[in-house]
Design a protein around this motif. Structure first.
Motif, PDB file in Angstrom:
ATOM      1  N   GLN A 150       1.536  58.411  -0.542  1.00  0.00           N
ATOM      2  CA  GLN A 150       2.367  57.342  -0.001  1.00  0.00           C
ATOM      3  C   GLN A 150       3.759  57.856   0.388  1.00  0.00           C
ATOM      4  O   GLN A 150       4.341  57.391   1.369  1.00  0.00           O
ATOM      5  CB  GLN A 150       2.484  56.199  -1.004  1.00  0.00           C
ATOM      6  CG  GLN A 150       1.184  55.439  -1.195  1.00  0.00           C
ATOM      7  CD  GLN A 150       1.395  54.073  -1.821  1.00  0.00           C
ATOM      8  OE1 GLN A 150       2.490  53.529  -1.819  1.00  0.00           O
ATOM      9  NE2 GLN A 150       0.321  53.498  -2.356  1.00  0.00           N
ATOM     10  N   GLY A 151       4.304  58.813  -0.369  1.00  0.00           N
ATOM     11  CA  GLY A 151       5.592  59.385  -0.004  1.00  0.00           C
ATOM     12  C   GLY A 151       5.542  60.095   1.334  1.00  0.00           C
ATOM     13  O   GLY A 151       6.443  59.954   2.175  1.00  0.00           O
ATOM     14  N   GLN A 152       4.478  60.857   1.554  1.00  0.00           N
ATOM     15  CA  GLN A 152       4.315  61.541   2.829  1.00  0.00           C
ATOM     16  C   GLN A 152       4.146  60.545   3.968  1.00  0.00           C
ATOM     17  O   GLN A 152       4.726  60.703   5.055  1.00  0.00           O
ATOM     18  CB  GLN A 152       3.117  62.490   2.745  1.00  0.00           C
ATOM     19  CG  GLN A 152       3.335  63.674   1.815  1.00  0.00           C
ATOM     20  CD  GLN A 152       2.052  64.409   1.478  1.00  0.00           C
ATOM     21  OE1 GLN A 152       0.942  63.926   1.757  1.00  0.00           O
ATOM     22  NE2 GLN A 152       2.174  65.560   0.854  1.00  0.00           N
ATOM     23  N   ALA A 153       3.367  59.494   3.726  1.00  0.00           N
ATOM     24  CA  ALA A 153       3.160  58.469   4.757  1.00  0.00           C
ATOM     25  C   ALA A 153       4.449  57.724   5.067  1.00  0.00           C
ATOM     26  O   ALA A 153       4.730  57.377   6.220  1.00  0.00           O
ATOM     27  CB  ALA A 153       2.071  57.496   4.309  1.00  0.00           C
ATOM     28  N   MET A 154       5.266  57.474   4.028  1.00  0.00           N
ATOM     29  CA  MET A 154       6.530  56.777   4.246  1.00  0.00           C
ATOM     30  C   MET A 154       7.495  57.625   5.060  1.00  0.00           C
ATOM     31  O   MET A 154       8.183  57.118   5.962  1.00  0.00           O
ATOM     32  CB  MET A 154       7.156  56.398   2.903  1.00  0.00           C
ATOM     33  CG  MET A 154       8.382  55.503   3.034  1.00  0.00           C
ATOM     34  SD  MET A 154       7.941  53.875   3.681  1.00  0.00           S
ATOM     35  CE  MET A 154       9.522  53.374   4.367  1.00  0.00           C
ATOM     36  N   ALA A 155       7.556  58.908   4.756  1.00  0.00           N
ATOM     37  CA  ALA A 155       8.414  59.793   5.543  1.00  0.00           C
ATOM     38  C   ALA A 155       7.982  59.787   7.009  1.00  0.00           C
ATOM     39  O   ALA A 155       8.828  59.746   7.917  1.00  0.00           O
ATOM     40  CB  ALA A 155       8.371  61.211   4.974  1.00  0.00           C
TER      41      ALA A 155
END
Length: 270
Positions: A219-224
């Motif tokens: 989710q962190g990668q997707a948010m970035a």
């Protein structure tokens, strides 16, 4: 194991909670502070302000939003974050908000936005620079940071540091958390940051600990990527050796990767 239940993956969970409180007590004893400052009329609409030594004029202002899956912890547990902020010459604001399930997520988001607007409007009165507001948050606090970056935000922060955030709520409806706070389908639709649009603003740094479970990294990668889509300079970093509890403790230590990122965010050139 439930991939979102922190206790399943950090056996010394309670040791970390004790460390938060011990370090926060020391920070409050050491730093000049104004505690329980109201930013609204509600019982939990309060924040703690911490100031660097000496005269404070046009100092950067930093707002920290705590985690706890929107249903636990208090601002007093996270005073230690101010150590890095005041060490960088800034004013730290550690935020409280009402906890679920006593309120719904709409109220929590409204309170966070109200607090950020209050800080910006009154920054000059306590020696802060209203044009130099940065934000950070951990876990649920990382999620809530997104609502200060999106197109409905009342502020435009100069930078954001989002640790171990949850940016898509749907998986939580199948987690240990659902019997506790009962996330609704409407809340999933309205308050999942991956489904929002963002305004160009300062840089966003997203982090998760190397030892955190896959959803926090995914989710962190997707948010970035979502932030970059909308013109925000954003990057995701996995922090070696860190877990879901240690990564926020490191935020109060300027010698760690999260602490260095926070100090650098505040000192960035205009």
């Amino acid at each position: 194991m439930d991939l979102f239940r922190t206790r399943d993956h950090v056996p010394d969970f309670d040791v970390y909670v004790g460390a938060y409180r011990e370090r926060s007590t020391a920070t409050r004893a050491r730093c000049r502070a104004e505690l329980d400052v109201p930013y609204g009329s509600g019982e939990f609409e309060r924040l703690d302000l911490f100031f660097p030594e000496g005269e404070v004029r046009e100092a950067p202002v930093h707002l920290f939003i705590h985690g706890g899956y929107w249903r636990m912890f208090d601002k007093s547990d996270f005073s230690f974050v101010a150590d890095t902020v005041v060490g960088a010459g800034g004013v730290a604001a550690i935020l409280n908000y009402s906890l679920m399930p006593a309120v719904r997520m709409e109220t929590v988001v409204r309170q966070v936005r109200a607090a950020a607007a209050w800080l910006q409007e009154r920054a000059a009165a306590f020696g802060g620079d209203p044009q130099n507001l940065t934000i950070s948050g951990h876990s649920a606090g990382g999620h809530l940071c997104a609502f200060l970056l999106d197109t409905d935000s009342p502020v435009r922060p100069r930078g954001a540091l989002m640790l171990s955030g949850i940016y898509e709520l749907a998986p939580l409806q199948r987690s240990f958390l659902q019997p506790e706070i009962g996330i609704t389908d409407e809340e999933v639709h309205r308050f999942s940051p991956l489904r929002l649009a963002y305004q160009p603003s300062g840089p966003a740094i997203l982090m998760a600990g190397e030892r955190e479970t896959a959803p926090f990294h995914e989710q962190g990668q997707a948010m970035a990527a979502t932030l970059r889509r909308d013109g925000v300079k954003a990057a995701f970093h996995s922090i070696p050796g860190a877990n879901h509890m240690s990564i926020v403790l490191d935020l109060g230590d300027s010698g760690t990767a999260p602490g260095q990122a926070l100090a650098s965010l505040m000192k960035q050139e205009a």
